[in-house]
Scaffold this motif. Structure first.
Motif, PDB file in Angstrom:
ATOM      1  N   LEU A   1       0.740  -1.265  -0.088  1.00 31.31           N
ATOM      2  CA  LEU A   1       0.267  -0.081  -0.120  1.00 31.31           C
ATOM      3  C   LEU A   1       0.879   1.238   0.113  1.00 31.31           C
ATOM      4  N   ALA A   2       1.992   1.238   0.925  1.00 34.04           N
ATOM      5  CA  ALA A   2       2.935   2.253   0.880  1.00 34.04           C
ATOM      6  C   ALA A   2       3.262   2.728  -0.398  1.00 34.04           C
ATOM      7  N   VAL A   3       3.712   1.795  -1.104  1.00 28.17           N
ATOM      8  CA  VAL A   3       4.482   2.013  -2.714  1.00 28.17           C
ATOM      9  C   VAL A   3       3.397   2.513  -3.664  1.00 28.17           C
ATOM     10  N   VAL A   4       2.104   1.818  -3.602  1.00 29.34           N
ATOM     11  CA  VAL A   4       1.405   2.174  -4.667  1.00 29.34           C
ATOM     12  C   VAL A   4       0.764   3.449  -4.260  1.00 29.34           C
ATOM     13  N   GLN A   5       0.415   4.013  -2.877  1.00 23.32           N
ATOM     14  CA  GLN A   5       0.099   5.155  -2.578  1.00 23.32           C
ATOM     15  C   GLN A   5       0.738   6.202  -2.914  1.00 23.32           C
ATOM     16  N   ASP A   6       2.081   6.083  -2.672  1.00 22.72           N
ATOM     17  CA  ASP A   6       3.214   6.812  -3.111  1.00 22.72           C
ATOM     18  C   ASP A   6       3.181   7.325  -4.421  1.00 22.72           C
ATOM     19  N   ALA A   7       2.978   6.071  -5.262  1.00 24.46           N
ATOM     20  CA  ALA A   7       3.292   6.274  -6.883  1.00 24.46           C
ATOM     21  C   ALA A   7       2.005   7.114  -7.167  1.00 24.46           C
TER      22      ALA A   7
ATOM     23  N   LEU B   1      -0.122  19.591   0.396  1.00 23.11           N
ATOM     24  CA  LEU B   1       0.303  18.528   1.598  1.00 23.11           C
ATOM     25  C   LEU B   1       0.874  17.229   1.336  1.00 23.11           C
ATOM     26  N   LEU B   2       0.826  16.690  -0.051  1.00 24.82           N
ATOM     27  CA  LEU B   2       1.197  15.406  -0.201  1.00 24.82           C
ATOM     28  C   LEU B   2       2.594  15.209  -0.107  1.00 24.82           C
ATOM     29  N   LYS B   3       3.495  15.964  -0.145  1.00 25.36           N
ATOM     30  CA  LYS B   3       4.998  15.940   0.061  1.00 25.36           C
ATOM     31  C   LYS B   3       5.332  15.241   1.345  1.00 25.36           C
ATOM     32  N   ASP B   4       4.562  15.944   2.426  1.00 27.94           N
ATOM     33  CA  ASP B   4       4.742  15.235   3.651  1.00 27.94           C
ATOM     34  C   ASP B   4       4.048  14.070   4.220  1.00 27.94           C
ATOM     35  N   LYS B   5       3.226  13.591   3.239  1.00 23.08           N
ATOM     36  CA  LYS B   5       2.480  12.368   3.602  1.00 23.08           C
ATOM     37  C   LYS B   5       3.187  11.078   2.561  1.00 23.08           C
ATOM     38  N   MET B   6       4.354  11.469   2.131  1.00 20.81           N
ATOM     39  CA  MET B   6       4.958  10.402   1.366  1.00 20.81           C
ATOM     40  C   MET B   6       5.479   9.419   2.226  1.00 20.81           C
ATOM     41  N   ASN B   7       5.375   7.842   2.090  1.00 22.44           N
ATOM     42  CA  ASN B   7       5.755   6.916   2.831  1.00 22.44           C
ATOM     43  C   ASN B   7       7.333   6.269   2.771  1.00 22.44           C
ATOM     44  N   THR B   8       7.588   6.223   1.574  1.00 16.26           N
ATOM     45  CA  THR B   8       8.895   5.378   1.422  1.00 16.26           C
ATOM     46  C   THR B   8      10.010   6.937   1.013  1.00 16.26           C
ATOM     47  N   ALA B   9      11.064   6.201   1.187  1.00 18.67           N
ATOM     48  CA  ALA B   9      12.327   7.074   0.916  1.00 18.67           C
ATOM     49  C   ALA B   9      12.215   7.656  -0.343  1.00 18.67           C
ATOM     50  N   THR B  10      12.203   6.778  -1.344  1.00 19.07           N
ATOM     51  CA  THR B  10      12.016   6.964  -2.523  1.00 19.07           C
ATOM     52  C   THR B  10      11.087   7.954  -3.175  1.00 19.07           C
ATOM     53  N   GLY B  11       9.967   7.655  -2.554  1.00 14.18           N
ATOM     54  CA  GLY B  11       8.682   8.671  -2.798  1.00 14.18           C
ATOM     55  C   GLY B  11       9.055  10.119  -2.333  1.00 14.18           C
ATOM     56  N   LYS B  12       9.508  10.090  -1.091  1.00  9.23           N
ATOM     57  CA  LYS B  12       9.806  11.338  -0.387  1.00  9.23           C
ATOM     58  C   LYS B  12      10.722  12.214  -1.316  1.00  9.23           C
ATOM     59  N   GLN B  13      11.958  11.502  -1.828  1.00 11.09           N
ATOM     60  CA  GLN B  13      12.818  12.282  -2.631  1.00 11.09           C
ATOM     61  C   GLN B  13      12.362  12.910  -4.032  1.00 11.09           C
ATOM     62  N   LEU B  14      11.420  11.869  -4.602  1.00  6.92           N
ATOM     63  CA  LEU B  14      10.634  12.390  -5.917  1.00  6.92           C
ATOM     64  C   LEU B  14       9.770  13.417  -5.724  1.00  6.92           C
ATOM     65  N   ALA B  15       9.167  13.356  -4.477  1.00 11.50           N
ATOM     66  CA  ALA B  15       8.204  14.370  -4.319  1.00 11.50           C
ATOM     67  C   ALA B  15       8.618  15.859  -4.127  1.00 11.50           C
ATOM     68  N   GLN B  16       9.736  15.783  -3.480  1.00  7.07           N
ATOM     69  CA  GLN B  16      10.541  17.215  -3.252  1.00  7.07           C
ATOM     70  C   GLN B  16      10.412  17.992  -4.359  1.00  7.07           C
ATOM     71  N   GLN B  17      11.210  17.497  -5.456  1.00  8.53           N
ATOM     72  CA  GLN B  17      11.373  18.480  -6.833  1.00  8.53           C
ATOM     73  C   GLN B  17       9.949  18.956  -7.346  1.00  8.53           C
ATOM     74  N   ARG B  18       8.911  18.094  -7.122  1.00  9.96           N
ATOM     75  CA  ARG B  18       7.733  18.189  -7.803  1.00  9.96           C
ATOM     76  C   ARG B  18       6.752  19.316  -6.870  1.00  9.96           C
ATOM     77  N   HIS B  19       7.218  19.154  -5.405  1.00  7.22           N
ATOM     78  CA  HIS B  19       6.603  20.132  -4.778  1.00  7.22           C
ATOM     79  C   HIS B  19       7.077  21.284  -4.887  1.00  7.22           C
ATOM     80  N   GLU B  20       8.372  21.546  -5.073  1.00 12.72           N
ATOM     81  CA  GLU B  20       8.900  22.952  -5.297  1.00 12.72           C
ATOM     82  C   GLU B  20       8.624  23.462  -6.798  1.00 12.72           C
TER      83      GLU B  20
END
Length: 218
Positions: free
Chosen positions: A118-124, A182-201
């Motif tokens: 779930l964590a992976v699919v939710q992050d995706a 709000l989604l950047k801070d709701k990411m579950n995985t390390a990879t998800g968090k890393q990818l979300a940062q640039q998209r958030h900016e």
């Protein structure tokens, strides 16, 4: 025993056909991107890849917002299809639970299920809701629903309940503050968090440009 890659291929073909006329932000290409995101993230996690791929492919097969708010039609449609292609029973059950619990609106209420898959699919899925693609999807859906692009007289509603979120008809710009940022801070995985940062900016920069153009400053 049906090979895993055959189950994935059958599912992809089914979803592509089923969603060929879907709203542009929730069509086959959304599924395709989430599927790719999920495989990318799964490569860095300890998960059952078959469950991840099938859940990514089927997560929006019958999105509740296009079916009168029915939150069971999605998981039930997915389970029925997976049973029809003889997917393993435990995988089918797990995919149903992922679809039932992965949406943003469900995170606003009590969460009763979690798993690494779930964590992976939710992050995706959340990655596809932010960044350049997320902006395009937000305005696609806003146009589909006939919503205003922006109305300075309508403030974003923060800390909404699940029911209030589902009932919202606010302008699309408000959706950035009510969900997307709000989604950047709701990411579950390390990879998800890393990818979300640039998209958030990217979204933050977009909003700065949007408001400057709105006021005729640039």
């Amino acid at each position: 025993m049906i090979l895993q890659n055959q189950l994935v291929a059958q599912t992809a073909a089914y979803v592509q056909q089923a969603l060929q006329h879907a709203e542009g932000g929730h069509d086959w290409w959304h599924i395709y991107r989430v599927w790719n995101n999920a495989k990318l993230i799964a490569a860095t996690e300890t998960v059952d890849l078959l469950t991840v791929e099938l859940a990514a492919l089927l997560h929006d097969i019958a999105d509740s917002k296009f079916h009168g708010g029915d939150e069971e039609i999605g998981p039930q449609t997915a389970i029925q299809f997976l049973n029809s292609i003889q997917a393993p029973a435990e995988v089918t059950r797990h995919v149903g639970e992922i679809i039932r619990h992965m949406s943003f609106k469900n995170s606003l209420g009590s969460v009763h299920f979690h798993s690494p898959e779930l964590a992976v699919v939710q992050d995706a899925d959340r990655l596809d809701a932010i960044g350049a693609i997320g902006i395009a999807r937000a305005f696609s859906y806003g146009g589909f629903k006939g919503r205003e692009i922006h109305n300075p007289n309508i403030e974003p509603a923060l800390h909404m309940s699940k029911e209030a979120y589902k009932a919202s008809t606010a302008p699309t710009i408000n959706h950035f503050y009510e969900k997307l940022l709000l989604l950047k801070d709701k990411m579950n995985t390390a990879t998800g968090k890393q990818l979300a940062q640039q998209r958030h900016e990217f979204m933050e920069a977009y909003l700065q440009q949007f408001y400057a153009e709105w006021q005729g400053e640039v």
